[in-house]
Design a protein around this motif. Structure first.
Motif, PDB file in Angstrom:
ATOM      1  N   ILE A 159       0.485  -1.270   0.020  1.00 12.46           N
ATOM      2  CA  ILE A 159      -0.039   0.166  -0.349  1.00 12.46           C
ATOM      3  C   ILE A 159       1.173   1.284   0.595  1.00 12.46           C
ATOM      4  O   ILE A 159       0.770   2.001  -0.549  1.00 12.46           O
ATOM      5  CB  ILE A 159      -0.659  -0.088   1.664  1.00 12.46           C
ATOM      6  CG1 ILE A 159      -1.559  -1.175   1.358  1.00 12.46           C
ATOM      7  CG2 ILE A 159      -1.489   1.103   1.014  1.00 12.46           C
ATOM      8  CD1 ILE A 159      -3.304  -1.004   2.565  1.00 12.46           C
ATOM      9  N   VAL A 160       2.054   1.644   0.847  1.00 11.88           N
ATOM     10  CA  VAL A 160       2.552   2.745   0.681  1.00 11.88           C
ATOM     11  C   VAL A 160       3.428   2.605  -0.958  1.00 11.88           C
ATOM     12  O   VAL A 160       3.596   3.400  -0.953  1.00 11.88           O
ATOM     13  CB  VAL A 160       3.662   2.224   2.029  1.00 11.88           C
ATOM     14  CG1 VAL A 160       4.710   3.503   2.192  1.00 11.88           C
ATOM     15  CG2 VAL A 160       3.038   2.602   3.010  1.00 11.88           C
ATOM     16  N   LEU A 161       3.960   1.659  -1.019  1.00  6.52           N
ATOM     17  CA  LEU A 161       5.117   1.652  -2.521  1.00  6.52           C
ATOM     18  C   LEU A 161       3.407   2.519  -3.664  1.00  6.52           C
ATOM     19  O   LEU A 161       4.142   3.239  -4.295  1.00  6.52           O
ATOM     20  CB  LEU A 161       5.168   0.034  -3.155  1.00  6.52           C
ATOM     21  CG  LEU A 161       7.086  -0.171  -2.026  1.00  6.52           C
ATOM     22  CD1 LEU A 161       6.961  -1.346  -2.418  1.00  6.52           C
ATOM     23  CD2 LEU A 161       7.651   0.439  -2.437  1.00  6.52           C
ATOM     24  N   GLY A 162       2.310   1.980  -3.496  1.00  2.60           N
ATOM     25  CA  GLY A 162       0.900   2.280  -3.905  1.00  2.60           C
ATOM     26  C   GLY A 162       0.977   3.810  -4.209  1.00  2.60           C
ATOM     27  O   GLY A 162       1.453   3.759  -4.670  1.00  2.60           O
ATOM     28  N   MET A 163       1.448   4.473  -3.406  1.00  2.00           N
ATOM     29  CA  MET A 163       0.471   5.795  -2.295  1.00  2.00           C
ATOM     30  C   MET A 163       1.820   6.044  -3.513  1.00  2.00           C
ATOM     31  O   MET A 163       2.226   7.543  -3.545  1.00  2.00           O
ATOM     32  CB  MET A 163       0.738   5.840  -1.014  1.00  2.00           C
ATOM     33  CG  MET A 163      -0.608   5.103  -1.009  1.00  2.00           C
ATOM     34  SD  MET A 163      -1.175   4.613   1.318  1.00  2.00           S
ATOM     35  CE  MET A 163      -1.091   6.656   2.014  1.00  2.00           C
ATOM     36  N   LEU A 164       3.134   5.473  -3.053  1.00  2.00           N
ATOM     37  CA  LEU A 164       4.274   6.651  -3.340  1.00  2.00           C
ATOM     38  C   LEU A 164       3.860   6.671  -4.972  1.00  2.00           C
ATOM     39  O   LEU A 164       4.965   7.751  -5.691  1.00  2.00           O
ATOM     40  CB  LEU A 164       5.627   5.834  -2.618  1.00  2.00           C
ATOM     41  CG  LEU A 164       7.002   7.150  -3.298  1.00  2.00           C
ATOM     42  CD1 LEU A 164       6.982   7.912  -2.894  1.00  2.00           C
ATOM     43  CD2 LEU A 164       8.159   5.798  -2.351  1.00  2.00           C
ATOM     44  N   GLY A 165       3.892   5.271  -5.825  1.00  2.00           N
ATOM     45  CA  GLY A 165       3.836   5.350  -6.794  1.00  2.00           C
ATOM     46  C   GLY A 165       2.867   6.298  -7.767  1.00  2.00           C
ATOM     47  O   GLY A 165       3.232   7.430  -8.363  1.00  2.00           O
ATOM     48  N   VAL A 166       1.525   6.811  -6.981  1.00  2.00           N
ATOM     49  CA  VAL A 166       1.073   7.457  -7.429  1.00  2.00           C
ATOM     50  C   VAL A 166       1.124   8.865  -7.064  1.00  2.00           C
ATOM     51  O   VAL A 166       1.224  10.177  -8.034  1.00  2.00           O
ATOM     52  CB  VAL A 166      -0.254   7.492  -6.693  1.00  2.00           C
ATOM     53  CG1 VAL A 166      -2.184   8.353  -6.894  1.00  2.00           C
ATOM     54  CG2 VAL A 166      -1.365   5.888  -7.004  1.00  2.00           C
ATOM     55  N   LEU A 167       1.694   9.631  -5.750  1.00  2.00           N
ATOM     56  CA  LEU A 167       2.143  10.748  -5.812  1.00  2.00           C
ATOM     57  C   LEU A 167       3.304  10.775  -6.199  1.00  2.00           C
ATOM     58  O   LEU A 167       3.175  12.082  -6.842  1.00  2.00           O
ATOM     59  CB  LEU A 167       3.186  10.663  -3.855  1.00  2.00           C
ATOM     60  CG  LEU A 167       3.155  12.037  -3.768  1.00  2.00           C
ATOM     61  CD1 LEU A 167       2.490  12.905  -3.610  1.00  2.00           C
ATOM     62  CD2 LEU A 167       4.229  12.035  -2.393  1.00  2.00           C
ATOM     63  N   THR A 168       4.297   9.990  -6.987  1.00  2.00           N
ATOM     64  CA  THR A 168       4.905  10.515  -7.640  1.00  2.00           C
ATOM     65  C   THR A 168       4.408  10.845  -9.575  1.00  2.00           C
ATOM     66  O   THR A 168       5.090  11.598  -9.311  1.00  2.00           O
ATOM     67  CB  THR A 168       6.670   9.000  -8.192  1.00  2.00           C
ATOM     68  OG1 THR A 168       7.044   8.888  -6.446  1.00  2.00           O
ATOM     69  CG2 THR A 168       7.824   9.620  -9.028  1.00  2.00           C
ATOM     70  N   VAL A 169       3.904  10.301  -9.824  1.00  2.00           N
ATOM     71  CA  VAL A 169       3.579  10.120 -11.052  1.00  2.00           C
ATOM     72  C   VAL A 169       2.822  11.789 -10.890  1.00  2.00           C
ATOM     73  O   VAL A 169       2.425  12.703 -11.893  1.00  2.00           O
ATOM     74  CB  VAL A 169       2.321   9.257 -11.658  1.00  2.00           C
ATOM     75  CG1 VAL A 169       1.816  10.074 -12.829  1.00  2.00           C
ATOM     76  CG2 VAL A 169       3.342   7.715 -11.786  1.00  2.00           C
ATOM     77  N   ILE A 170       2.353  12.026 -10.072  1.00  2.00           N
ATOM     78  CA  ILE A 170       1.085  13.107  -9.601  1.00  2.00           C
ATOM     79  C   ILE A 170       2.290  14.518 -10.193  1.00  2.00           C
ATOM     80  O   ILE A 170       2.224  15.133 -10.103  1.00  2.00           O
ATOM     81  CB  ILE A 170       0.427  13.334  -8.574  1.00  2.00           C
ATOM     82  CG1 ILE A 170      -1.018  11.813  -9.050  1.00  2.00           C
ATOM     83  CG2 ILE A 170       0.011  14.073  -8.764  1.00  2.00           C
ATOM     84  CD1 ILE A 170      -1.589  12.114  -7.341  1.00  2.00           C
ATOM     85  N   VAL A 171       3.605  14.310  -9.313  1.00  2.00           N
ATOM     86  CA  VAL A 171       4.233  15.583  -9.427  1.00  2.00           C
ATOM     87  C   VAL A 171       5.439  15.694  -9.972  1.00  2.00           C
ATOM     88  O   VAL A 171       5.445  16.387 -10.597  1.00  2.00           O
ATOM     89  CB  VAL A 171       4.777  15.186  -7.659  1.00  2.00           C
ATOM     90  CG1 VAL A 171       6.482  16.098  -7.353  1.00  2.00           C
ATOM     91  CG2 VAL A 171       4.433  15.070  -6.584  1.00  2.00           C
TER      92      VAL A 171
END
Length: 305
Positions: A159-171
């Motif tokens: 879950i943490v990795l998924g959240m970080l992946g989404v955040l990275t793409v958005i940023v």
């Protein structure tokens, strides 16, 4: 049952080792502020020499030239020492004592930057700094008192990795679209958010390695940690290009712990024993800190020169 505050205080100051942890944390905060000042100086010199006036983020050429700026290199070494002292302090004193001390970096950086820039901090800037320091200090203290250590299983890590992946793409997407119009505040918030996940993943990786659980998922976590740290580091240098070092430190000392604590609370279950009044105090303190950063961005004396 949540720990009694009196019992907690007795436990904190029962050991003389706490007296070692506190100055270590203070030294780390000073190195953090000095490192920010030196790095900002290096970025400013590179921008003056190689910038095209767009202030749309550092180019690859500018990033490579940073390694040739003695001030930037010295600042990077100082930031490395800040991390070393902070980690060392945690070996002697509890998190509730050490973590809030890092906010001292904001005060030191604000004073240093004011002297270097020969700008007098006005009342609005001072009030903003007080809000930042008071808000993040109260937030971290409440979180540290009631947080519980839980085993981080594969599901939580995914879950943490998924959240970080989404955040990275958005940023990355937002930065590419608005890089010529975005100010320092976007870069600071984005970098702080990424560093919050970096801190969370660092904790997860250390626990898994010490527990003998070095598997494929752990390797993925390490790669994600390094990627987020690299992108966050670039955004910090971009923030130095667009804003003052004390504004950068203010944002990072607020956003980073906020994100890390929120992930720990809602994903890792570290706030499972936190009573509702404490949670409300933590939310209010976090809001105060964020308001302080916004006010500092709007009313910092450098923005009115």
């Amino acid at each position: 049952m949540p720990p009694d505050v009196t019992d907690l205080a007795d436990e904190l100051f029962r050991s003389p080792l706490v007296a070692i942890g506190i100055p270590l944390a203070l030294v780390g905060a000073i190195f953090l502020s000095l490192g920010a000042q030196f790095q900002h100086r290096g970025v400013t010199k590179v921008e003056t020499r190689l910038g095209d006036g767009s202030r749309a983020g550092l180019s690859l050429r500018q990033v490579m030239h940073l390694f040739g700026r003695p001030s930037w290199v010295i600042g990077t070494v100082m930031l490395g020492l800040a991390v070393l002292f902070q980690l060392s302090s945690l070996g002697f004193a509890p998190l509730i004592v050490v973590q809030p001390i890092g906010v001292v970096a904001l005060v030191v950086t604000a004073i240093l930057n004011a002297r270097v820039s020969r700008i007098r901090l006005d009342r609005r800037a001072i009030r903003a700094i007080v809000l930042c320091v008071g808000g993040v200090g109260a937030f971290v203290v409440v979180a540290a008192i009631f947080a519980v250590e839980r085993r981080i299983d594969d599901r939580a890590l995914i879950i943490v990795l998924g959240m970080l992946g989404v955040l990275t793409v958005i940023v990355a997407a937002v930065f590419l679209v608005v890089r010529r119009r975005s100010g320092a505040l976007f870069a600071i918030i984005a970098a702080g958010s990424l560093f919050g996940f970096v801190a969370t993943l660092a904790k997860v990786v250390i626990n898994r390695v010490l527990g003998g659980q070095f598997d494929a998922l752990t390797i993925v976590a390490i790669v994600a940690l390094l990627t987020a740290a690299a992108l966050g580091g670039y955004l910090v240098q971009t923030a130095y290009q667009l804003g003052s070092p004390d504004l950068v430190i203010a944002g990072l000392t607020v956003v980073d712990p906020l994100v890390a604590v929120l992930v720990g609370a809602f994903v890792l279950g570290e706030a499972a024993l936190m009573p509702l009044p404490a949670a409300l105090i933590g939310v209010a303190a976090g809001a105060v800190a964020v308001i302080g950063v916004v006010k500092l961005a709007k009313h910092h004396p450098q923005t009115h020169r």
